[in-house]
Design a protein around this motif. Structure first.
Motif, PDB file in Angstrom:
ATOM      1  N   THR A   1      73.127  48.631  48.401  1.00 21.72           N
ATOM      2  CA  THR A   1      71.867  47.984  48.016  1.00 21.72           C
ATOM      3  C   THR A   1      70.683  48.484  48.844  1.00 21.72           C
ATOM      4  N   THR A   2      70.918  49.500  49.672  1.00 24.90           N
ATOM      5  CA  THR A   2      69.821  50.086  50.456  1.00 24.90           C
ATOM      6  C   THR A   2      69.923  51.603  50.426  1.00 24.90           C
TER       7      THR A   2
ATOM      8  N   CYS B   1      63.031  52.859  54.397  1.00 20.52           N
ATOM      9  CA  CYS B   1      64.223  52.142  53.955  1.00 20.52           C
ATOM     10  C   CYS B   1      63.873  51.394  52.670  1.00 20.52           C
TER      11      CYS B   1
ATOM     12  N   ARG C   1      65.286  48.785  49.671  1.00 18.32           N
ATOM     13  CA  ARG C   1      66.294  47.810  49.270  1.00 18.32           C
ATOM     14  C   ARG C   1      66.147  47.579  47.773  1.00 18.32           C
TER      15      ARG C   1
END
Length: 178
Positions: free
Chosen positions: A15-16, A23, A25
């Motif tokens: 999920t990242t 970064c 998500r």
């Protein structure tokens, strides 16, 4: 991120996404885990229903086909039918899909028309290629026959034309009565 088919890849749980100093998500949707009713309630989601958490994909596709048939807008009907056809192909055999989804509706879909046109173009290219090959073969055979008629040896005709000794013999036998 939306995953259409069940897979063992670890990516379906990720999920990242991190790259250097950034970064990201995101939510992951695994269609095979989603309730079928969610897709059957919204016309735009109907094509995805067969990929959902359903116990019987054939029955689900039948429900999708019925729902599509009940949509009054013919353009929307054709687009949804074409999309459902393509997505159902990921999990069902084409005979089942063809039996349940009306192809006459799909013919109006831009996607369907594009696929048909691509198929026709491939067919034309293949036909032209085969035609050229057949024409070359016929021309070589005609040259070989003419050389044989002029009294040239089978070995020489085979060497010049690229035909096998046996092929030249066959041509000689076939055309000896001319």
């Amino acid at each position: 991120m939306v995953y259409l088919q069940k897979t063992d890849s670890e990516l379906v749980q990720q999920t990242t996404f991190t790259l250097e100093e950034t970064c990201h998500r995101f939510q992951v949707i695994r269609l095979w885990e989603q309730p079928t009713e969610t897709f059957l309630q919204t016309p735009g989601l109907l094509p995805f229903a067969v990929l959902s958490n359903t116990g019987n994909k054939v029955n689900t596709l039948q429900e999708v086909a019925t729902a599509i048939d009940n949509i009054p807008d013919k353009q929307m009907q054709s687009s949804l039918a074409a999309s459902a056809f393509i997505l159902a192909g990921l999990v069902l055999e084409k005979e089942v899909i063809q039996r349940l989804l009306r192809r006459d509706i799909m013919r109006e879909s831009v996607t369907y028309q594009l696929l048909v046109e691509e198929g026709r173009e491939e067919g034309r290219k293949e036909g032209r290629k085969e035609g050229r090959e057949e024409g070359r073969e016929e021309a070589v055979q005609l040259v070989a026959v003419n050389m044989l008629k002029e009294g040239m040896s089978i070995e020489f005709v085979a060497k010049v034309t690229g035909l096998t000794f046996e092929q030249v013999q066959q041509l000689q036998a076939t055309n000896s009565g001319d």
